[in-house]
Design a protein around this motif. Structure first.
Motif: not given
Length: 356
Positions: A113, A117, A120-121, A149
Motif C-alpha cells: 500500500e 500511495d 498515486e502521489t 487497492r
C-alpha cells in the motif's frame, strides 16, 4: 478416527493464486510519448531570433516542454512504482503457498500500500502541465492504482479466512467442537468479505483503459482476466469448505455426546444423539456434493472425497442409532450387528474396491 480422515480429505483442497505476469516490464515504452514533442521543440528552437514575437513563442515552448518532460518523468516513476508494488504483492502471495501449513496466511499489505500511495502521489503531481495524451495515461494508471487497492483487499480478507480455517483444524484435533464451529463461522465471514471485495475489484478492472497505457507499460488484460475468474471460482469453492467445515464440527457435537451416553449405558439418549448426528452429517454432505458439478477441476476431487466421507459418517451414525435402540430394548446381539454395519459404512471410503 473419522475426524482425521475427513481432515486429510480437506488438506489438499485449498490453492492460492498470484499476479505473476499481470503487469509487464516494458521499460523502454515509458518515454515514447515525449520524444516526438522534444524533437518538435528542438526544430522550432533552430528558427529563433527572427523577431520579438518569435522569441516570446520560443520561451513559452521551452517552458511548456520542460513541464511536459517533468510530467513524463513522474508518470514513468509512478509506473515503475506500481510494478514494484506488484512484485511485492507476488512475493507476499508466494509465502501463502501452503494455506494449511503452520505459518500465518495473512498478507502483509503495508509495504504494498505504501508503493501504491507513492504512485498515486506522483500521478497527481504529473497532472500539472501534462498534455492531453499524458492526462489519458495518468487516468488509466490511476485506475490501475484503484484496482490494486481493491485486489489487495481481496487477499487481505482471504488471508484472514485461511488463518481462521487453520484454527478450525487445531480445534478439531483437540475435539473442541463448539470452538471449531465458532472459528468456521468467522472464516465464512472473512471469505464473504473477500468475495465482496472481488466484486469491487472486477468492476474497477473493467474500467481500466488499457489502450491509454501503451506508452508506459503493457497490462496483459487476457491473463489478468483469467486470474480474476480463477480467484472468483476459488473463493466460491472455499465458501463451500468453510460452510461444510462448520457443519462437520456441528455434527461432531451430538456424535460425541452419543458416544458418551453409550459408554454410560444411556442407550436411548445415545440413539437420539446418533440420529441428530446423522442429520447433521447429511446436511454437510449435501453442502459438498451440491458443489461438485460447478467446481473447477482442481477442486472437484477434494469435494468428492469430502462428500464420500460425510455420507459414510451419516450412514454410520444412522446404524449406530439403530444399534443403540436395540441395546435399549435389551437386544444386544442385534445391536452388535448394527454397530458392525456402522463400522463398515464408516470405512467404505478407504476401500479401493468400492465404486463411488
Amino acid at each position: 478416527m473419522y475426524r482425521r480422515r475427513a481432515l486429510s480429505a480437506v488438506g489438499g483442497s485449498v490453492a492460492t493464486l498470484s499476479l505473476a505476469g499481470c503487469l509487464g516490464d516494458d521499460d523502454d515504452g515509458s518515454s515514447q510519448g515525449t520524444n516526438t514533442e522534444e524533437e518538435t521543440e528542438n526544430e522550432e528552437e533552430t528558427d529563433t531570433d527572427t523577431d520579438d514575437g518569435n522569441a516570446e513563442t520560443e520561451s513559452e515552448e521551452e517552458t511548456t516542454g520542460q513541464t511536459v518532460d517533468e510530467s513524463a518523468e513522474l508518470i514513468a516513476t509512478a509506473d515503475e512504482t506500481l510494478d514494484e508494488a506488484v512484485d511485492e504483492f507476488e512475493a507476499a502471495l508466494d509465502d501463502t503457498d501452503d494455506p494449511l501449513g503452520e505459518r500465518s496466511n495473512a498478507i502483509e499489505t503495508r509495504p504494498i500500500e505504501a508503493r501504491i500511495d507513492d504512485a498515486e502521489t506522483n500521478l497527481a503531481a504529473a497532472r500539472d502541465g501534462a498534455t492531453d495524451d499524458q492526462l489519458e495515461t495518468i487516468a488509466a494508471l490511476e485506475d490501475v492504482v484503484e484496482f490494486l487497492r481493491d485486489f489487495v483487499a481481496v487477499f487481505s480478507a482471504f488471508g484472514d479466512a485461511m488463518d481462521e480455517f487453520e484454527v478450525w483444524e487445531q480445534y478439531l484435533d483437540q475435539e473442541r467442537w463448539e470452538d471449531a464451529v465458532r472459528v468456521a463461522e468467522r472464516a465464512e465471514s472473512y471469505n464473504d468479505d473477500a468475495m465482496d471485495s472481488m466484486t469491487v475489484a472486477r468492476s474497477t478492472f473493467d474500467d481500466i483503459e488499457t489502450d491509454a497505457l501503451k506508452d508506459v507499460d503493457e497490462i496483459d488484460r487476457v491473463e489478468l482476466e483469467v486470474t480474476l475468474e480463477e480467484l472468483e471460482d476459488m473463493l466460491t469453492v472455499l465458501d463451500v469448505f468453510f460452510t461444510g467445515g462448520r457443519q462437520f464440527a456441528e455434527a461432531m457435537i451430538p456424535f460425541d455426546d452419543a458416544i458418551t451416553a453409550l459408554e454410560a449405558e444411556r442407550f436411548q439418549t445415545a440413539a437420539s444423539e446418533f440420529s441428530a448426528a446423522d442429520a447433521a452429517f447429511t446436511k454437510a454432505y449435501h453442502t459438498f456434493t451440491d458443489a461438485e458439478d460447478d467446481a473447477p477441476a482442481e477442486f472437484r476431487s477434494d469435494l468428492i472425497d469430502m462428500s464420500c466421507e460425510l455420507d459414510a459418517l451419516s450412514d454410520a451414525a444412522a446404524y449406530y442409532a439403530l444399534g443403540a435402540s436395540e441395546y435399549a430394548d435389551g437386544n444386544y446381539s442385534r445391536g452388535d450387528e448394527y454397530f458392525a454395519d456402522g463400522e463398515a459404512a464408516a470405512e467404505r471410503c478407504n476401500r479401493s474396491d468400492v465404486a463411488l
